[in-house]
Design a protein around this motif. Structure first.
Motif, PDB file in Angstrom:
ATOM      1  N   ARG A  59       0.831  -1.209   0.000  1.00 56.76           N
ATOM      2  CA  ARG A  59       0.000   0.000   0.000  1.00 56.76           C
ATOM      3  C   ARG A  59       0.865   1.258   0.000  1.00 56.76           C
ATOM      4  O   ARG A  59       0.511   2.270  -0.578  1.00 56.76           O
ATOM      5  N   PHE A  64      -1.722   5.197  -4.076  1.00 58.73           N
ATOM      6  CA  PHE A  64      -3.119   5.515  -4.331  1.00 58.73           C
ATOM      7  C   PHE A  64      -3.985   4.439  -3.702  1.00 58.73           C
ATOM      8  O   PHE A  64      -3.603   3.278  -3.667  1.00 58.73           O
ATOM      9  N   ASP A  65      -5.158   4.828  -3.269  1.00 57.57           N
ATOM     10  CA  ASP A  65      -6.106   3.849  -2.757  1.00 57.57           C
ATOM     11  C   ASP A  65      -6.672   3.064  -3.945  1.00 57.57           C
ATOM     12  O   ASP A  65      -7.110   3.667  -4.930  1.00 57.57           O
ATOM     13  N   LYS A  67      -9.432   1.613  -4.371  1.00 61.02           N
ATOM     14  CA  LYS A  67     -10.831   1.963  -4.643  1.00 61.02           C
ATOM     15  C   LYS A  67     -10.922   3.240  -5.468  1.00 61.02           C
ATOM     16  O   LYS A  67     -11.803   3.379  -6.321  1.00 61.02           O
ATOM     17  N   THR A  68     -10.012   4.169  -5.241  1.00 62.07           N
ATOM     18  CA  THR A  68      -9.985   5.396  -6.030  1.00 62.07           C
ATOM     19  C   THR A  68      -9.622   5.088  -7.478  1.00 62.07           C
ATOM     20  O   THR A  68     -10.211   5.651  -8.409  1.00 62.07           O
ATOM     21  N   LEU A  69      -8.647   4.189  -7.679  1.00 62.66           N
ATOM     22  CA  LEU A  69      -8.273   3.812  -9.040  1.00 62.66           C
ATOM     23  C   LEU A  69      -9.424   3.129  -9.779  1.00 62.66           C
ATOM     24  O   LEU A  69      -9.639   3.371 -10.971  1.00 62.66           O
ATOM     25  N   GLY A  71     -12.605   3.646  -9.214  1.00 59.27           N
ATOM     26  CA  GLY A  71     -13.566   4.704  -9.515  1.00 59.27           C
ATOM     27  C   GLY A  71     -13.173   5.519 -10.737  1.00 59.27           C
ATOM     28  O   GLY A  71     -14.008   5.817 -11.595  1.00 59.27           O
ATOM     29  N   TRP A  72     -11.885   5.879 -10.835  1.00 58.14           N
ATOM     30  CA  TRP A  72     -11.426   6.622 -12.003  1.00 58.14           C
ATOM     31  C   TRP A  72     -11.560   5.790 -13.277  1.00 58.14           C
ATOM     32  O   TRP A  72     -11.918   6.317 -14.334  1.00 58.14           O
TER      33      TRP A  72
END
Length: 95
Positions: A59, A64-65, A67-69, A71-72
């Motif tokens: 991590r 980057f998280d 989950k954020t990746l 989402g993008w």
């Protein structure tokens, strides 16, 4: 895992697998499966790193998280599909 051999080799293989992943993505960009296979090799590099060093260190280097990746990625897929619809083509048609 506390294997010195695995930690040493995984450090070298991590960089090599990421380089191969980028090569596969660029080389197979216009061919079927190029981006998918490149992503699989990149994910395999991170899995090897997690096995050798643990999830906390993975991590830290990812920065980057995940989950954020995700989402993008979904946002880019939706926007590229909408752009093709605006030009009168089917959803996700390459223009």
């Amino acid at each position: 895992m506390k294997s010195l051999i695995l930690k040493t080799i995984s450090g070298l293989l991590f960089a090599l697998l990421l380089l191969i992943s980028v090569f596969l993505f660029i080389r197979g960009h216009n061919d079927p499966g190029g981006g998918f296979i490149g992503g699989l090799v990149g994910a395999g590099a991170f899995v090897l790193f997690i096995i050798a060093y643990g999830p906390d260190d993975a991590r830290r280097i990812l920065r980057f998280d995940p989950k954020t990746l995700i989402g993008w990625g979904l946002l880019f897929a939706a926007v590229s599909g909408i752009i093709s619809l605006m030009f009168g083509s089917s959803y996700l048609t390459g223009l």
